[in-house]
Every structure is written in C-alpha cells, then in structure tokens.
Design an enzyme around this catalytic site. Structure first.
Site, short mmCIF file in Angstrom:
data_model
loop_
_atom_site.label_atom_id
_atom_site.label_comp_id
_atom_site.label_asym_id
_atom_site.label_seq_id
_atom_site.Cartn_x
_atom_site.Cartn_y
_atom_site.Cartn_z
N ARG A 229 12.91 6.70 25.94
CA ARG A 229 13.84 6.57 27.07
C ARG A 229 14.21 5.11 27.31
O ARG A 229 15.37 4.80 27.60
CB ARG A 229 13.23 7.20 28.33
CG ARG A 229 13.35 8.73 28.33
CD ARG A 229 12.22 9.38 29.09
NE ARG A 229 12.25 9.12 30.51
CZ ARG A 229 11.17 9.09 31.29
NH1 ARG A 229 9.97 9.28 30.78
NH2 ARG A 229 11.29 8.86 32.57
N ARG B 89 5.62 13.99 35.88
CA ARG B 89 6.66 14.54 35.02
C ARG B 89 6.18 14.57 33.57
O ARG B 89 5.52 13.64 33.14
CB ARG B 89 7.93 13.68 35.11
CG ARG B 89 8.82 14.05 36.26
CD ARG B 89 9.90 13.04 36.50
NE ARG B 89 10.61 12.61 35.29
CZ ARG B 89 11.63 11.76 35.30
NH1 ARG B 89 12.05 11.24 36.46
NH2 ARG B 89 12.22 11.40 34.20
N LYS C 9 15.73 3.84 41.18
CA LYS C 9 17.09 4.31 41.48
C LYS C 9 17.07 5.45 42.50
O LYS C 9 17.83 5.46 43.45
CB LYS C 9 17.79 4.81 40.21
CG LYS C 9 18.03 3.75 39.17
CD LYS C 9 18.88 4.29 38.03
CE LYS C 9 18.20 5.36 37.20
NZ LYS C 9 17.13 4.86 36.32
N ARG D 109 4.03 7.34 38.64
CA ARG D 109 4.98 8.14 39.41
C ARG D 109 4.50 9.59 39.50
O ARG D 109 4.00 10.15 38.54
CB ARG D 109 6.35 8.07 38.72
CG ARG D 109 7.38 9.02 39.26
CD ARG D 109 8.78 8.55 38.93
NE ARG D 109 9.10 8.54 37.51
CZ ARG D 109 10.28 8.14 37.04
NH1 ARG D 109 11.22 7.70 37.85
NH2 ARG D 109 10.51 8.17 35.75
N ARG E 216 25.40 7.40 31.92
CA ARG E 216 24.35 6.74 31.15
C ARG E 216 24.88 6.19 29.84
O ARG E 216 24.10 5.62 29.07
CB ARG E 216 23.26 7.76 30.81
CG ARG E 216 22.07 7.71 31.73
CD ARG E 216 21.21 8.89 31.33
NE ARG E 216 19.81 8.59 31.41
CZ ARG E 216 19.07 8.86 32.47
NH1 ARG E 216 19.61 9.36 33.56
NH2 ARG E 216 17.79 8.61 32.46
P1 ADP Z 1 14.69 8.72 33.87
O1 ADP Z 1 15.77 7.82 34.39
O2 ADP Z 1 13.33 8.31 34.31
O3 ADP Z 1 14.78 8.97 32.40
P2 ADP Z 1 16.05 11.03 35.06
O4 ADP Z 1 15.43 11.92 36.05
O5 ADP Z 1 17.23 10.24 35.46
O6 ADP Z 1 14.85 10.13 34.56
O7 ADP Z 1 16.45 11.86 33.76
C1 ADP Z 1 15.51 12.63 33.07
C2 ADP Z 1 16.09 13.06 31.73
O8 ADP Z 1 17.25 13.87 31.94
C3 ADP Z 1 16.57 11.92 30.86
O9 ADP Z 1 15.54 11.35 30.07
C4 ADP Z 1 17.63 12.62 30.01
O10 ADP Z 1 17.00 13.36 28.97
C5 ADP Z 1 18.24 13.61 30.96
N1 ADP Z 1 19.44 13.04 31.62
C6 ADP Z 1 19.56 12.68 32.92
N2 ADP Z 1 20.78 12.18 33.18
C7 ADP Z 1 21.47 12.24 32.00
C8 ADP Z 1 22.79 11.87 31.59
N3 ADP Z 1 23.66 11.30 32.45
N4 ADP Z 1 23.13 12.09 30.31
C9 ADP Z 1 22.28 12.64 29.42
N5 ADP Z 1 21.02 13.00 29.74
C10 ADP Z 1 20.61 12.80 31.01
#
Ligand code: ADP
Ligand code: ZN
Length: 221
Positions: free
Chosen positions: A174, A162, A13, A127, A88
């Site tokens: 996740r 990460r 993404k 990654r 999400r």
């Molecule tokens: P990934 O998609 O690999 O989990 P992201 O960088 O998008 O990684 O997000 C990392 C973490 O940040 C997520 O696992 C979550 O804990 C938190 N997060 C990100 N976006 C949201 C959201 N829209 N709502 C709730 N938590 C979020």
C-alpha cells in the site's frame, strides 16, 4: 464546498475528515469504508473488491469510479463532501473533475497530510477499527485508545485490527502504491491552486484533531 483528503496510509485522513464533518455538517465519503462495509456484508461488490484489498492492491477503476459517482448523487451529498481515499490516481482525479464539472461543481480544497515514515508504519500497526460497519470509528491503541479495551466508545461493538493492517506485505504494498500512483496528485492539485499541506506528527505535537480545528476555523471565515 468539496474537499479531498490526500496523504499516505496512517496519516489520519479519516480522523481529520470526520472531525471536520462533525463541526460543519459536511458528508464524509470514504471509499475504504464503503468497500469494508460491502466486504462484511458479502455483497458482489465486496467479494470482488476484497480480491484486491486483501493483497494491498487498488480496486480497479471500473468498480471504484462508478461507486463514487453514484454515491455523489445521494441526497446527503448535496451540501458538499469530504472525499477520503478517492481519488488515488491521476486517472481517478481526472474522472472526478469530469463528474463534478457536469454538475457545475469543483474541488475547493485538498488537504494533504504528511507524517514521518516511521510514525506511519507504527500508526498502521496500532490502528483498530470498530467491527460495526455502520459505525466505523477508528482508534489507536497508543495515541487514541478506547475507554474500555477492545470495545468501541461510540457503539459498544468489538474493535479489531484491519486485515490489511496486520499483514506486513500488504502494508508495504500500500505504501509503495501510494508513492507511485497517489503522490503525483500533490502536484496535480498544487497546479490547480487548491492544495493545503499539513504535517501531522507526535514529534511536533500536532495531531489530526488540531489540523481539523484549524481548517474548520478557516472554512467558517
Ligand atoms: P488505506 O488508505 O489505509 O489503504 P483505505 O480505507 O482508504 O485504507 O482503503 C483500503 C483499501 O481499499 C485500499 O488499500 C484499496 O485496496 C481500496 N481502495 C480504497 N480507495 C480506493 C480507490 N480510490 N481506488 C482503488 N482502491 C481503493
Ligand atoms: Zn463503533
């Protein structure tokens, strides 16, 4: 124009969003990047969010939604945004509709990235991200390595894995949350007639860059 990136972890993404932004001048808003920047700067928001993120859980809406709402009011968001990592959940999607509605805006396109599961886990493990919170470039040691091992091509800072990518429990959590809470958004946006599903997979030799190029061509039409 407002775009949402949808798709499980590791589908690319962020890669697709930044490639589209580079070519169109749109603004990428990644909730994960905003959280990670706050965590590295140890802000109150970062300290609170890290309690959830380190375990692979979602950060509560009371924190996430106002953060996005505020970010959308900044000047640089005027010409349209690509939301990467938000919404999400269905609740977040409904809140987003309200926020945009109030400004006379809407979601124009939802890009849903699909990648085979075995590839996804491999991509999360390989990654690497730039440790400079203002750069945030991402690499993949197999598919898209930096020129110099462990060093960011763009800014020269060290790369790291990460924390939530090196923790198998957090990865599993996740992906479960994605299935349960986020995947219903596919139907939600399909019903609104804005969904575009794209497969990203090495097996068909189609990567994030290819998807981004095709989408930019269509946007410019
Ligand atoms: P990934 O998609 O690999 O989990 P992201 O960088 O998008 O990684 O997000 C990392 C973490 O940040 C997520 O696992 C979550 O804990 C938190 N997060 C990100 N976006 C949201 C959201 N829209 N709502 C709730 N938590 C979020
Ligand atoms: Zn960098």
């Amino acid at each position: 124009m407002n775009i949402i990136m949808l798709g499980a972890q590791g589908t690319g993404k962020g890669t697709v969003a930044s490639a589209i932004c580079e070519q169109t001048g749109m603004l990428q808003i990644s909730t994960g990047d905003i959280f990670r920047k706050n965590i590295s700067e140890k802000t109150p928001l970062g300290i609170e969010a890290d309690k959830y993120i380190s375990k692979g859980n979602l950060v509560p809406d009371e924190i996430t939604v106002p953060m996005v709402e505020d970010r959308l009011t900044w000047d640089d968001a005027k010409n349209g945004v690509i939301l990467d990592g938000f919404p999400r959940t269905i609740e977040q999607a409904k809140k987003l509709d309200e926020i945009l509605n109030a400004k006379g805006e809407k979601i124009d396109l939802v890009i849903n990235l699909v990648t085979p599961k075995d590839e996804i886990i491999d991509r999360m493990l390989t990654r690497r991200v730039c440790t400079n919170p203002d750069c945030k470039a991402t690499y993949n040691v197999k598919l898209h390595p930096p020129i110099k091992e462990g060093i960011c091509d763009k800014c020269g800072s060290p790369l790291k894995q990460r924390d939530d990518d090196s923790n198998p429990e957090a990865i599993k959590r996740r992906l479960e949350i994605y299935e349960e809470k986020t995947s219903p958004l596919v139907e939600y946006y399909k019903n609104k007639g804005v969904l575009r599903t794209e497969t990203v997979s090495i097996s068909i030799n189609r990567m994030g860059k290819d998807v981004a190029n095709d989408i930019v061509k269509d946007i410019k039409k």
